[in-house]
Scaffold this motif. Structure first.
Motif, mmCIF file in Angstrom:
data_model
loop_
_atom_site.group_PDB
_atom_site.id
_atom_site.type_symbol
_atom_site.label_atom_id
_atom_site.label_comp_id
_atom_site.label_asym_id
_atom_site.label_seq_id
_atom_site.Cartn_x
_atom_site.Cartn_y
_atom_site.Cartn_z
ATOM 1 N N UNK A 96 -16.297 5.188 18.996
ATOM 2 C CA UNK A 96 -16.130 3.690 19.380
ATOM 3 C C UNK A 96 -16.146 2.320 18.925
ATOM 4 N N UNK A 97 -15.663 3.122 17.820
ATOM 5 C CA UNK A 97 -15.515 1.992 16.748
ATOM 6 C C UNK A 97 -14.800 0.494 16.580
ATOM 7 N N UNK A 98 -15.296 -0.260 16.462
ATOM 8 C CA UNK A 98 -15.012 -1.946 16.481
ATOM 9 C C UNK A 98 -14.723 -2.712 15.700
ATOM 10 N N UNK A 99 -14.783 -2.160 14.549
ATOM 11 C CA UNK A 99 -14.327 -2.545 12.964
ATOM 12 C C UNK A 99 -13.529 -3.002 12.899
ATOM 13 N N UNK A 100 -12.081 -3.394 13.745
ATOM 14 C CA UNK A 100 -10.788 -3.968 13.727
ATOM 15 C C UNK A 100 -10.597 -4.539 14.669
ATOM 16 N N UNK A 101 -9.485 -5.466 14.465
ATOM 17 C CA UNK A 101 -9.099 -6.267 15.829
ATOM 18 C C UNK A 101 -7.184 -6.336 14.969
ATOM 19 N N UNK A 102 -6.435 -5.626 16.136
ATOM 20 C CA UNK A 102 -5.144 -5.747 15.985
ATOM 21 C C UNK A 102 -4.883 -7.402 16.231
ATOM 22 N N UNK A 103 -3.590 -7.683 15.097
ATOM 23 C CA UNK A 103 -3.176 -8.664 15.926
ATOM 24 C C UNK A 103 -1.426 -8.914 16.016
ATOM 25 N N UNK A 104 -0.905 -8.923 17.466
ATOM 26 C CA UNK A 104 0.960 -8.740 16.956
ATOM 27 C C UNK A 104 1.434 -10.337 16.956
ATOM 28 N N UNK A 105 2.089 -9.715 15.915
ATOM 29 C CA UNK A 105 1.902 -11.435 15.444
ATOM 30 C C UNK A 105 4.064 -11.388 15.252
ATOM 31 N N UNK A 106 4.693 -11.047 15.938
ATOM 32 C CA UNK A 106 6.128 -11.080 15.958
ATOM 33 C C UNK A 106 6.787 -9.279 16.299
ATOM 34 N N UNK A 154 -12.931 6.516 6.037
ATOM 35 C CA UNK A 154 -10.913 6.866 6.899
ATOM 36 C C UNK A 154 -11.201 6.568 8.182
ATOM 37 N N UNK A 155 -9.777 5.308 8.581
ATOM 38 C CA UNK A 155 -9.501 4.653 9.545
ATOM 39 C C UNK A 155 -8.406 5.505 9.937
ATOM 40 N N UNK A 156 -7.881 5.546 11.266
ATOM 41 C CA UNK A 156 -7.006 5.963 11.485
ATOM 42 C C UNK A 156 -6.427 5.439 12.842
ATOM 43 N N UNK A 157 -4.973 4.907 12.646
ATOM 44 C CA UNK A 157 -3.996 4.019 13.544
ATOM 45 C C UNK A 157 -3.215 4.861 13.786
ATOM 46 N N UNK A 158 -2.620 4.335 15.343
ATOM 47 C CA UNK A 158 -0.999 5.138 16.059
ATOM 48 C C UNK A 158 -0.675 4.472 16.291
ATOM 49 N N UNK A 159 0.247 4.116 16.957
ATOM 50 C CA UNK A 159 1.245 3.703 18.237
ATOM 51 C C UNK A 159 1.574 3.538 19.181
ATOM 52 N N UNK A 160 0.885 2.284 19.641
ATOM 53 C CA UNK A 160 0.701 2.537 21.220
ATOM 54 C C UNK A 160 1.861 2.005 21.598
ATOM 55 N N UNK A 161 1.587 1.263 23.170
ATOM 56 C CA UNK A 161 2.496 0.516 24.152
ATOM 57 C C UNK A 161 2.859 -0.409 23.010
ATOM 58 N N UNK A 215 0.522 -1.190 -0.007
ATOM 59 C CA UNK A 215 0.037 0.184 0.105
ATOM 60 C C UNK A 215 1.096 1.413 -0.433
ATOM 61 N N UNK A 216 2.302 1.290 1.118
ATOM 62 C CA UNK A 216 3.015 2.209 1.151
ATOM 63 C C UNK A 216 3.796 1.750 1.446
ATOM 64 N N UNK A 217 5.251 2.880 1.527
ATOM 65 C CA UNK A 217 6.025 2.723 2.536
ATOM 66 C C UNK A 217 6.975 3.554 2.757
ATOM 67 N N UNK A 218 7.379 3.921 4.024
ATOM 68 C CA UNK A 218 7.722 5.590 4.628
ATOM 69 C C UNK A 218 8.568 5.226 5.474
ATOM 70 N N UNK A 219 9.795 6.576 5.199
ATOM 71 C CA UNK A 219 10.438 6.118 6.815
ATOM 72 C C UNK A 219 10.181 7.988 7.722
ATOM 73 N N UNK A 220 9.991 7.088 9.179
ATOM 74 C CA UNK A 220 9.376 8.408 9.937
ATOM 75 C C UNK A 220 9.195 7.344 11.461
ATOM 76 N N UNK A 221 8.857 8.683 12.104
ATOM 77 C CA UNK A 221 8.855 8.330 13.400
ATOM 78 C C UNK A 221 7.686 7.585 13.454
ATOM 79 N N UNK A 222 7.878 6.450 14.063
ATOM 80 C CA UNK A 222 6.747 5.464 14.443
ATOM 81 C C UNK A 222 6.232 5.583 15.811
ATOM 82 N N UNK A 223 7.079 4.501 16.407
ATOM 83 C CA UNK A 223 7.055 3.816 18.030
ATOM 84 C C UNK A 223 8.210 5.532 19.120
#
Length: 262
Positions: A252-262, A172-179, A85-93
């Motif tokens: 309160x959207x619950x449309x998406x589930x995030x699973x940490x793979x590795x 439009x869905x927005x995600x950000x990095x958590x813990x 979809x895209x690739x980019x270098x930026x501060x995320x974590x």
């Protein structure tokens, strides 16, 4: 509940809550987050990026966690250069930039995304999967936002379009990095349409934001509505509604589930 009915219901509730103090002109001075009338171009990868993504995809496809996605989602062929979809270098974590590569795992329906971070902290992958029936939906755009909550880190946005009979819409869905993984943050219906009698309508909502530690999102709604007769002919002149939507501070959207793979 089908995705289109979900999108349509959210838009109706937003139309009824347009009593914000800001005018359309005021809101349009703010940074624009998304314009449904402007399609974000696909990422044009240079030769070096293409090689890096190809090497990354080869590594990912050997992982049992990614092979498991192939078994779970019948239209998944793993990850490859053509599914980026895209690739980019930026501060995320952290404040240190690192590479984020987003793959569209499912090559048909439903939409499934793989977020891969690579950098000094090593390689991590999180999969975003729908929790509702999205078999008439697909990912259409993806990009990053320029630190909306001003914590020094970028956010990720992507749109999903759905069609259901005579109608459909986009969100439009927005995600950000958590813990320790990506986490859902906000969701906004940005387009909806319906074309059967007795009425047809088209709605677009441009999303703007007042940046800050607790950012305030706004929408500028443009709705056109026509009467439709039995032969599916529209009335000559539509009824037009333009207004400001002031969104609640949380979603309160619950449309998406995030699973940490590795």
């Amino acid at each position: 509940m089908t995705p289109f009915r979900l999108l349509g219901g959210l838009l109706v509730s937003l139309v009824l809550s347009t009593g914000a103090a800001q005018t359309v002109a005021d809101v349009q001075k703010l940074p624009l987050v998304h314009d449904p009338l402007v399609k974000t171009p696909s990422a044009a990868l240079g030769a070096a990026d293409q090689q890096a993504v190809t090497t990354l995809a080869r590594t990912l496809n050997t992982r049992p966690e990614v092979q498991g996605l192939k078994r779970k989602w019948p239209y998944s062929q793993g990850v490859s250069l053509k599914t980026v979809l895209f690739t980019i270098s930026a501060p995320f974590r952290s404040g240190t930039p690192e590479r984020l590569t987003v793959f569209s795992v499912s090559e048909a329906e439903p939409p499934v995304l793989l977020f891969v971070l690579s950098g000094a902290k090593g390689l991590t992958a999180d999969v975003l999967e729908p929790t509702t029936n999205m078999n008439v939906c697909g990912v259409q755009q993806g990009y990053t936002l320029r630190d909306v909550d001003q914590n020094g880190l970028r956010e990720v946005a992507f749109t999903v379009g759905c069609g259901d009979g005579p109608g459909g819409g986009r969100e439009l869905n927005i995600f950000r990095y958590g813990q320790d993984r990506w986490a859902f943050w906000r969701s906004f219906p940005v387009e909806s349409y319906f074309g059967a009698e007795p009425t047809a309508f088209e709605e677009q909502v441009k999303i703007y934001v007042q940046k800050g530690r607790s950012p305030q999102f706004y929408g500028v709604l443009n709705r056109k509505e026509w009467d439709i007769n039995a032969t599916f002919q529209r009335s000559a002149v539509p009824t037009v509604t333009v207004g400001v939507v002031r969104y609640a501070p949380t979603s309160a959207d619950r449309t998406w589930r995030v699973r940490h793979l590795f």
